[in-house]
Design a protein around this motif. Structure first.
Motif, PDB file in Angstrom:
ATOM      1  N   ARG A 283       0.836  -1.203   0.000  1.00 26.84           N
ATOM      2  CA  ARG A 283       0.000   0.000   0.000  1.00 26.84           C
ATOM      3  C   ARG A 283       0.867   1.248   0.000  1.00 26.84           C
ATOM      4  O   ARG A 283       0.576   2.220  -0.716  1.00 26.84           O
ATOM      5  CB  ARG A 283      -0.917  -0.013   1.221  1.00 26.84           C
ATOM      6  N   ALA A 284       1.941   1.229   0.772  1.00 25.02           N
ATOM      7  CA  ALA A 284       2.813   2.400   0.853  1.00 25.02           C
ATOM      8  C   ALA A 284       3.468   2.693  -0.491  1.00 25.02           C
ATOM      9  O   ALA A 284       3.492   3.846  -0.943  1.00 25.02           O
ATOM     10  CB  ALA A 284       3.874   2.189   1.930  1.00 25.02           C
ATOM     11  N   VAL A 285       4.021   1.669  -1.140  1.00 29.07           N
ATOM     12  CA  VAL A 285       4.710   1.923  -2.404  1.00 29.07           C
ATOM     13  C   VAL A 285       3.724   2.314  -3.493  1.00 29.07           C
ATOM     14  O   VAL A 285       4.023   3.169  -4.353  1.00 29.07           O
ATOM     15  CB  VAL A 285       5.578   0.710  -2.807  1.00 29.07           C
ATOM     16  N   ALA A 286       2.523   1.738  -3.475  1.00 29.19           N
ATOM     17  CA  ALA A 286       1.521   2.104  -4.479  1.00 29.19           C
ATOM     18  C   ALA A 286       1.106   3.564  -4.325  1.00 29.19           C
ATOM     19  O   ALA A 286       0.959   4.295  -5.319  1.00 29.19           O
ATOM     20  CB  ALA A 286       0.314   1.182  -4.366  1.00 29.19           C
ATOM     21  N   ARG A 287       0.936   4.001  -3.084  1.00 29.96           N
ATOM     22  CA  ARG A 287       0.524   5.398  -2.855  1.00 29.96           C
ATOM     23  C   ARG A 287       1.658   6.354  -3.222  1.00 29.96           C
ATOM     24  O   ARG A 287       1.406   7.437  -3.776  1.00 29.96           O
ATOM     25  CB  ARG A 287       0.104   5.580  -1.398  1.00 29.96           C
ATOM     26  N   ALA A 288       2.892   5.965  -2.939  1.00 27.20           N
ATOM     27  CA  ALA A 288       4.030   6.808  -3.318  1.00 27.20           C
ATOM     28  C   ALA A 288       4.087   6.960  -4.835  1.00 27.20           C
ATOM     29  O   ALA A 288       4.301   8.064  -5.359  1.00 27.20           O
ATOM     30  CB  ALA A 288       5.326   6.218  -2.783  1.00 27.20           C
ATOM     31  N   ARG A 289       3.908   5.859  -5.555  1.00 21.89           N
ATOM     32  CA  ARG A 289       3.956   5.922  -7.019  1.00 21.89           C
ATOM     33  C   ARG A 289       2.807   6.754  -7.584  1.00 21.89           C
ATOM     34  O   ARG A 289       2.963   7.445  -8.590  1.00 21.89           O
ATOM     35  CB  ARG A 289       3.917   4.507  -7.584  1.00 21.89           C
ATOM     36  N   GLU A 290       1.666   6.690  -6.928  1.00 22.13           N
ATOM     37  CA  GLU A 290       0.504   7.423  -7.412  1.00 22.13           C
ATOM     38  C   GLU A 290       0.629   8.924  -7.185  1.00 22.13           C
ATOM     39  O   GLU A 290       0.231   9.726  -8.049  1.00 22.13           O
ATOM     40  CB  GLU A 290      -0.756   6.905  -6.710  1.00 22.13           C
ATOM     41  N   LEU A 291       1.200   9.330  -6.031  1.00 19.49           N
ATOM     42  CA  LEU A 291       1.090  10.717  -5.607  1.00 19.49           C
ATOM     43  C   LEU A 291       2.339  11.570  -5.820  1.00 19.49           C
ATOM     44  O   LEU A 291       2.225  12.791  -5.927  1.00 19.49           O
ATOM     45  CB  LEU A 291       0.703  10.767  -4.128  1.00 19.49           C
ATOM     46  N   LEU A 292       3.517  10.959  -5.878  1.00 21.47           N
ATOM     47  CA  LEU A 292       4.734  11.756  -6.007  1.00 21.47           C
ATOM     48  C   LEU A 292       4.930  12.171  -7.460  1.00 21.47           C
ATOM     49  O   LEU A 292       5.161  11.332  -8.335  1.00 21.47           O
ATOM     50  CB  LEU A 292       5.945  10.966  -5.514  1.00 21.47           C
ATOM     51  N   ARG A 293       4.862  13.461  -7.729  1.00 15.58           N
ATOM     52  CA  ARG A 293       4.979  13.949  -9.103  1.00 15.58           C
ATOM     53  C   ARG A 293       6.394  13.788  -9.643  1.00 15.58           C
ATOM     54  O   ARG A 293       6.588  13.600 -10.846  1.00 15.58           O
ATOM     55  CB  ARG A 293       4.578  15.427  -9.171  1.00 15.58           C
ATOM     56  N   HIS A 294       7.382  13.901  -8.763  1.00 10.12           N
ATOM     57  CA  HIS A 294       8.775  13.780  -9.175  1.00 10.12           C
ATOM     58  C   HIS A 294       9.446  12.681  -8.352  1.00 10.12           C
ATOM     59  O   HIS A 294      10.534  12.874  -7.817  1.00 10.12           O
ATOM     60  CB  HIS A 294       9.505  15.111  -8.994  1.00 10.12           C
ATOM     61  N   GLY A 295       8.764  11.553  -8.260  1.00  6.70           N
ATOM     62  CA  GLY A 295       9.226  10.513  -7.358  1.00  6.70           C
ATOM     63  C   GLY A 295       9.557   9.200  -8.027  1.00  6.70           C
ATOM     64  O   GLY A 295       9.038   8.874  -9.096  1.00  6.70           O
ATOM     65  N   GLU A 296      10.443   8.462  -7.360  1.00  6.81           N
ATOM     66  CA  GLU A 296      10.717   7.072  -7.677  1.00  6.81           C
ATOM     67  C   GLU A 296      10.414   6.270  -6.418  1.00  6.81           C
ATOM     68  O   GLU A 296      10.860   6.636  -5.331  1.00  6.81           O
ATOM     69  CB  GLU A 296      12.184   6.874  -8.078  1.00  6.81           C
ATOM     70  N   ALA A 297       9.653   5.202  -6.559  1.00  7.68           N
ATOM     71  CA  ALA A 297       9.299   4.381  -5.403  1.00  7.68           C
ATOM     72  C   ALA A 297       9.632   2.930  -5.713  1.00  7.68           C
ATOM     73  O   ALA A 297       9.227   2.401  -6.750  1.00  7.68           O
ATOM     74  CB  ALA A 297       7.821   4.524  -5.069  1.00  7.68           C
ATOM     75  N   GLU A 298      10.375   2.307  -4.804  1.00  6.59           N
ATOM     76  CA  GLU A 298      10.824   0.935  -5.009  1.00  6.59           C
ATOM     77  C   GLU A 298      10.424   0.069  -3.827  1.00  6.59           C
ATOM     78  O   GLU A 298      10.587   0.477  -2.664  1.00  6.59           O
ATOM     79  CB  GLU A 298      12.345   0.896  -5.173  1.00  6.59           C
ATOM     80  N   LEU A 299       9.955  -1.122  -4.108  1.00  5.59           N
ATOM     81  CA  LEU A 299       9.683  -2.123  -3.083  1.00  5.59           C
ATOM     82  C   LEU A 299      10.826  -3.125  -3.089  1.00  5.59           C
ATOM     83  O   LEU A 299      11.093  -3.760  -4.117  1.00  5.59           O
ATOM     84  CB  LEU A 299       8.359  -2.830  -3.379  1.00  5.59           C
TER      85      LEU A 299
END
Length: 285
Positions: free
Chosen positions: A245-261
């Motif tokens: 859930r955390a990584v999915a929300r990070a990927r959805e909301l961060l406009r200039h973000g990289e999220a890795e599990l």
């Protein structure tokens, strides 16, 4: 709840300081030590290295600057590294006024960076330090060049009820001596006695009463509003949130973000791998 955190007794402080000093001896020799005044108290900061863009390291709960023992040498080759003992927690920072909310958390950290003469800086935050980094990027965006968030608590997903319940005995008399190491081993996947970082975290929980507001996840519009580049690293076996859930929300909301599990990582993500991934993310030579 006490309005200001502090050690339980003079004896508790002396016992904690013995472990803290052991941790300091395990660090590289700092290039400088600063005690930065803020509206909420004095913040202890150590600097390592002299060149490169500033990189500010924010530890997890009770971790202090010692948490970054193995990462500092590699990071300081390319960056001017500042490690922070968090205000309101055990360490060498001294809280003098209540910290009531996320706005106060951003203010003391902003004043710390200003006191160090940093216009903006890259941030690397672990656990609660990751929440602090995201909070500063939201409330003081001009201070943040980038933010690396290492399994940040209460940032993209809430604290699970099981975590909150299992933490309660850690602060209770008579049971904390066995509850504390069990809780820390459950969270990190390692015996806290195995390394000085773990022993210091355990000593912090034992000897210090924290009086800080509990961090809560940020609304979606606040996360969407972060303009700085963000790298979010989430442990697939972390117990401080629902990792997927955390990584999915990070990927959805961060406009200039990289999220890795990282599927095999616990909340205590491997320091060497985190260091190398951070260096690949950050600009520089």
């Amino acid at each position: 709840m006490r309005r200001i955190g502090g050690f339980r007794s003079p004896g508790s402080r002396a016992r904690y300081d013995a472990v803290y000093d052991e941790g300091l001896r395990a660090l590289p020799e700092p290039a400088a030590r600063h005690d930065v005044p803020t509206a909420f108290g004095t913040v202890r900061v150590y600097r390592f290295g002299a060149d490169g863009d500033p990189l500010v390291l924010l530890p997890g709960r009770c971790g202090t600057s010692v948490m970054f023992r193995t990462s500092i040498p590699r990071l300081a080759r390319r960056h001017r590294v500042h490690t922070v003992d968090l205000l309101g927690e055990p360490g060498r920072s001294e809280q003098t006024a209540p910290i009531r909310d996320a706005g106060d958390q951003a203010r003391w950290l902003d004043e710390t960076l200003a006191g160090l003469g940093l216009g903006e800086a890259h941030l690397l935050g672990v656990s609660f330090g990751g929440w602090l980094a995201a909070n500063l990027a939201i409330r003081r965006p001009a201070r943040v060049a980038s933010a690396t968030l290492v399994d940040p608590v209460a940032t993209f997903a809430p604290l699970p009820p099981a975590l909150v319940l299992r933490a309660i005995p850690v602060g209770l008399p008579y049971v904390s001596s066995w509850a504390r190491p069990r809780f820390l081993a459950w969270v990190t996947g390692a015996d806290p006695a195995d390394a000085v970082e773990g022993r210091l975290v355990s000593a912090g929980f034992q000897h210090f009463r924290i009086a800080l507001p509990r961090p809560v996840p940020f609304p979606g519009e606040q996360l969407r509003g972060i303009g700085a580049p963000v790298l979010a690293l989430i442990g697939g076996r972390s117990v401080v949130h629902d990792p997927r859930r955390a990584v999915a929300r990070a990927r959805e909301l961060l406009r200039h973000g990289e999220a890795e599990l990282w599927p095999d990582a616990t909340h205590a993500m491997p320091a060497d791998e985190v260091t190398e991934r951070t260096l690949r993310f950050l600009p520089g030579r």
